[in-house]
Enzyme design. Structure first.
Site, mmCIF file in Angstrom:
data_model
loop_
_atom_site.group_PDB
_atom_site.id
_atom_site.type_symbol
_atom_site.label_atom_id
_atom_site.label_comp_id
_atom_site.label_asym_id
_atom_site.label_seq_id
_atom_site.Cartn_x
_atom_site.Cartn_y
_atom_site.Cartn_z
ATOM 1 N N HIS A 130 -21.312 -31.841 -6.555
ATOM 2 C CA HIS A 130 -20.123 -32.402 -7.204
ATOM 3 C C HIS A 130 -20.464 -33.828 -7.614
ATOM 4 O O HIS A 130 -20.602 -34.681 -6.735
ATOM 5 C CB HIS A 130 -18.930 -32.427 -6.270
ATOM 6 N N TYR B 202 -13.419 -34.233 -6.160
ATOM 7 C CA TYR B 202 -12.067 -34.763 -6.070
ATOM 8 C C TYR B 202 -12.039 -36.224 -5.628
ATOM 9 O O TYR B 202 -11.090 -36.942 -5.905
ATOM 10 C CB TYR B 202 -11.255 -33.968 -5.040
ATOM 11 N N THR C 206 -13.776 -29.827 -14.521
ATOM 12 C CA THR C 206 -13.214 -30.473 -13.343
ATOM 13 C C THR C 206 -13.175 -29.507 -12.172
ATOM 14 O O THR C 206 -13.182 -28.289 -12.352
ATOM 15 C CB THR C 206 -11.779 -30.968 -13.591
ATOM 16 N N ASP C 207 -13.098 -30.062 -10.976
ATOM 17 C CA ASP C 207 -12.802 -29.229 -9.828
ATOM 18 C C ASP C 207 -11.358 -28.751 -9.942
ATOM 19 O O ASP C 207 -10.591 -29.215 -10.800
ATOM 20 C CB ASP C 207 -13.042 -30.005 -8.527
ATOM 21 N N TRP C 208 -10.988 -27.849 -9.085
ATOM 22 C CA TRP C 208 -9.748 -27.087 -9.266
ATOM 23 C C TRP C 208 -8.483 -27.928 -9.019
ATOM 24 O O TRP C 208 -8.388 -28.689 -8.082
ATOM 25 C CB TRP C 208 -9.774 -25.884 -8.323
#
Length: 619
Positions: A235, A285, A326-328
Site C-alpha cells: 500500500h 488508508y 484507492t483502498d476500499w
C-alpha cells in the site's frame, strides 16, 4: 466458451463488440493497446467512462450463476452494476470450486457484451493461496493450491521460490478468469503489533524489493500480456508504520507516524515495483502525522486523498503512469447487516461524499475501490467541478490494462481446463513443500544423552494439541494426558486482543503480543511432565520469552498445514526458515520502539533473519 467472432473484409477475425458490423479500431487486434484505448475513449459516453472508475465487491452464485440480489457483502444485483452502472472491475469474494468460478466468469463476460461497447470485465482478488481467512484482507486457499503466507515466503528467503509461487498463482487465477491480483502487499513490517503483517514480505527493505521483482515477474511476466495477471502493488507509500500498531481500517488506527525518520526506507520496495512495471498501485488508508519531506509538511489526510503523495511523489518524482486505485470505501460508510464501518476518510471526515470524491481525483487516483456511486461522479462532471478530460485520463489508463491483458479479444475460459489446472497435484505439492521449508526453528535443546530434540523421532507416547491425532501418530501412541507422554507437541496461534465493535474488526489480530499468563502456566506444567515441542503460528510477531525458558524446542510457522509442520519437524523436508521480522523480548520493548524503524526493539529475543538448521535429516 469461446467468443463470437466476426470477419473483416481483409479476413481479420475480431469481436464486433458494439454490434455495428464494422471492425472499429478498438476492436482491431492488430493495433497497439494504446491505439485501441485512444479510439475507445473517444467513442464512450460519459456514463461509460465514469463506470470504469469504480471497483467493488462481487459474489459468485453457488453454481456459477450471476447473483441478481445483494449478497452477503456486495450491495447490488449483478446486472444493475454491469449494465445499469457500466462497472467493469470487480473484486471477487468466496470461490467454492474452480468450475463454479470459471462458469461464473463466462456468464459475467457474456453479460458485459450487452453494454454499449462490450467492455469486458476485469475480475480481481485479494490473496487466496494461503491460510488467513479475513474478508478485509484475503481468503484461505479453498480449491487453489495452498502456500505459506507472505511472511512464510519471506522466511524461506529464496527469490526463486517467490517467483515460483507467483507463477503457479498466475496460472490458477488465469484458468478461472481472474486477471487482476490485489497484491503483492509490500509494506514493511517494522511495527511488531501491526495486524496486517501476514501478507507482507517482511521488514528488510532491500530483500522485500528483491521479492517484489520476482513476484511481479511471476504474475505479469516481462510485460503485461494475454497470459498475465495484472498486479496492484500495495500500500503506497508503505502502510507498516501505524501508530501503536493499530490498523487504519479503523478510526483508532488512522495515524501513520515516522518517529525514526524512515519514510524513504519504506519507499524502497515501491521503487522496485515501478521499475518492474506493476499494472496498478494502491495507497493505504493511513494519515501521515508530523511528516515532512524536502522541507515541506505533508498534509495530514489519508494517502488516497493526498496530492503530495499520489501526484507529486508517485506520479511526478517516481515517474509512475499506471493505474492508481484507492483502498476500499474512502467515499461512503459501509453498512453490512447491523454493523457499520465508517468511510476511511481520515483527515477529511467533515467533507461530504462528493467533496471526498473530488479530493481523491485531485490527488491523482484513477479508480474508487469498494464504491459504486457512479451518479455522484456524474454529478461532479455535469456541474463542472470535475472536467471530462480528467475522466478521460483515468479511463484511458484503465482501458490500457484491459487491452494489454487481451480481454477485448477473449475474456472467456474453459471450465474443464480450470478443473485440471486449479489445485492440481503438482501445484499442491509445491505449496506444501514451501509450507514445510518456511518453518523456522528457534530453540532446539539437547536431551540428557546430548541428542537435539529436533528432528523428532518416534517415541512411545505423545501428547498433542493443535494437531490432528492421525498427523502425530507417526511419533507414537497419542495420549490424553501429558503425564503419560514421552513427548508433548503443541501448536499455538499468536496472541491478540479480541475486538468486535466494527465491521471487519473481529478478523484483525491487533493489540498485545503477550500470551495470557494462564496459557504460559499451562505450557510450563506440560513441560514439567515431558519434553515440550512448541510451534507458534505467527501472523505477526509474538513475545515467546516465557516459553524459551522451558520448552525443549520452539519453532515458528507462517501458514502451514499440520502435515507440513510434521514434515519439517521430523526432517523429511528440511526447515529452512529465517525470521522475516524480529521477535521482541517484551511488550515494554515494543512500546518503546519506533514504528517506522526495522529491528528497533531493545535486545530482541530472536533477531530478524535468525533461524536454526537441523544437523541431521531423515530420508
Amino acid at each position: 466458451m469461446t467468443p463470437h467472432l466476426s470477419t473483416a473484409a481483409d479476413g481479420t477475425s475480431y469481436r464486433d463488440l458494439n454490434g455495428n458490423g464494422v471492425m472499429d479500431p478498438y476492436e482491431d487486434p492488430r493495433l497497439s493497446p494504446e491505439e485501441r484505448a485512444d479510439d475507445l475513449v473517444s467513442r464512450m459516453s460519459l456514463e461509460e467512462k465514469c463506470g470504469l472508475m469504480f471497483q467493488t465487491v462481487i459474489e459468485v452464485g453457488d453454481d456459477g450463476e450471476l447473483l441478481e440480489a445483494p449478497g452477503r457483502i456486495s450491495k447490488s444485483p449483478t446486472t444493475e452494476v454491469v449494465v445499469g452502472k457500466n462497472l467493469s472491475h470487480f473484486n471477487v469474494h468466496a470461490i467454492r470450486t474452480a468450475r463454479q468460478a470459471a462458469v461464473w466468469n463466462n456468464n459475467l463476460q457474456a453479460l458485459a457484451e450487452r453494454t454499449p461497447h462490450g467492455v469486458p470485465v476485469t475480475i480481481s482478488t485479494d490473496p487466496r493461496h494461503a491460510f488467513v481467512e479475513n474478508t478485509g484482507v484475503g481468503f484461505a486457499a479453498g480449491p487453489f493450491s495452498q502456500w505459506p503466507e507472505g511472511l512464510g515466503l519471506a522466511a524461506i528467503d529464496d527469490v526463486e521460490t517467490v517467483r515460483e509461487f507467483a507463477d503457479v498463482a498466475r496460472r490458477e487465477y488465469r484458468a478461472v478468469g481472474i486477471r487482476a491480483a490485489l497484491h503483492p502487499q509490500i509494506d514493511l513490517a517494522t511495527e511488531p503489533r501491526w495486524g496486517r503483517q501476514a501478507q507482507t514480505l517482511g521488514q528488510d527493505a532491500a530483500r522485500v524489493a528483491e521479492f517484489t521483482a520476482a513476484y511481479l515477474q511471476g504474475f505479469q511476466g516481462d510485460e503485461l500480456g494475454p497470459d498475465s495477471v495484472a498486479c496492484t502493488t500495495k500500500h503506497f507509500p508503505g502502510g507498516g508504520p501505524q501508530k501503536d500498531g493499530e490498523d487504519s481500517h479503523f478510526p483508532y488506527g488512522r495515524e501513520q507516524v515516522y518517529p525514526g525518520g524512515m519514510f524513504e526506507y519504506h519507499l524502497e520496495p515501491f521503487r522496485e515495483a515501478i521499475r518492474r512495471g506493476t499494472a496498478a498501485m494502491m495507497p493505504y488508508y493511513g494519515m501521515p502525522v508530523g511528516l515532512e519531506r524536502g522541507g515541506e509538511k505533508i498534509e495530514e489526510v489519508g494517502f488516497g486523498y493526498n496530492r503530495q503523495i499520489v501526484t507529486d511523489l508517485l506520479r511526478g518524482e517516481l515517474g509512475y503512469d499506471g493505474v492508481v486505485v484507492t483502498d476500499w470505501e474512502l467515499v461512503n460508510d459501509n453498512h453490512v447487516g447491523d454493523q457499520v464501518l465508517p468511510a476511511r476518510a481520515w483527515g477529511v471526515e467533515e467533507l461530504t461524499p462528493a467533496e471526498r470524491m473530488e479530493k481523491i481525483l485531485d490527488a491523482g487516483a484513477d479508480q474508487f475501490g469498494g464504491e459504486e456511486c457512479v451518479d455522484l461522479l456524474l454529478d461532479l462532471v455535469r456541474s463542472g467541478r470535475i472536467g471530462e478530460e480528467r475522466i478521460d485520463a483515468s479511463a484511458r489508463r484503465l482501458l490500457l490494462v484491459k487491452f494489454r491483458l487481451g480481454l477485448f479479444d477473449d475474456p472467456y475460459v474453459d471450465p474443464d481446463e480450470a478443473e485440471r489446472i486449479v489445485g492440481n497435484a503438482d501445484f499442491r505439492a509445491q505449496g506444501e513443500r514451501a509450507q514445510a521449508r518456511a518453518l523456522t526453528v528457534l530453540v532446539n535443546r539437547e536431551d540428557a544423552s546430548g541428542a537435539p530434540t529436533l528432528p523428532l523421532r518416534p517415541v512411545g507416547r505423545v501428547y498433542v494439541e493443535g494437531f490432528r491425532a492421525d498427523e502425530a501418530a507417526e511419533l507414537g501412541v497419542v495420549v490424553d494426558d501429558p503425564a503419560d507422554a514421552d513427548l508433548a507437541l503443541v501448536r499455538l496461534g499468536a496472541p491478540f486482543d479480541p475486538r468486535d465493535d466494527l465491521f471487519l474488526e473481529a478478523w484483525f489480530h491487533q493489540g498485545s503480543l503477550e500470551f495470557p499468563p494462564g496459557r504460559v502456566y499451562r505450557m510450563r506444567r506440560i513441560a514439567e511432565q515431558c519434553p515440550l515441542v512448541l510451534v507458534a503460528n505467527l501472523d505477526r510477531a509474538a513475545v515467546l520469552t516465557p516459553f524459551a525458558e522451558f520448552a525443549a524446542a520452539i519453532a515458528a510457522d507462517f501458514g502451514s498445514s499440520g502435515a507440513a509442520v510434521l514434515d519439517a519437524l521430523t526432517g523429511r523436508i528440511a526447515p529452512e526458515g529465517r525470521l522475516p521480522v524480529e521477535l521482541p523480548r517484551s511488550m515494554d520493548a515494543v512500546r518503546a520502539s519506533r514504528e517506522d524503524v526495522p529491528s528497533d526493539t531493545e535486545d530482541p529475543l530472536f533477531p530478524v533473519h535468525f533461524g536454526l538448521s537441523l544437523t541431521t535429516a531423515r530420508a
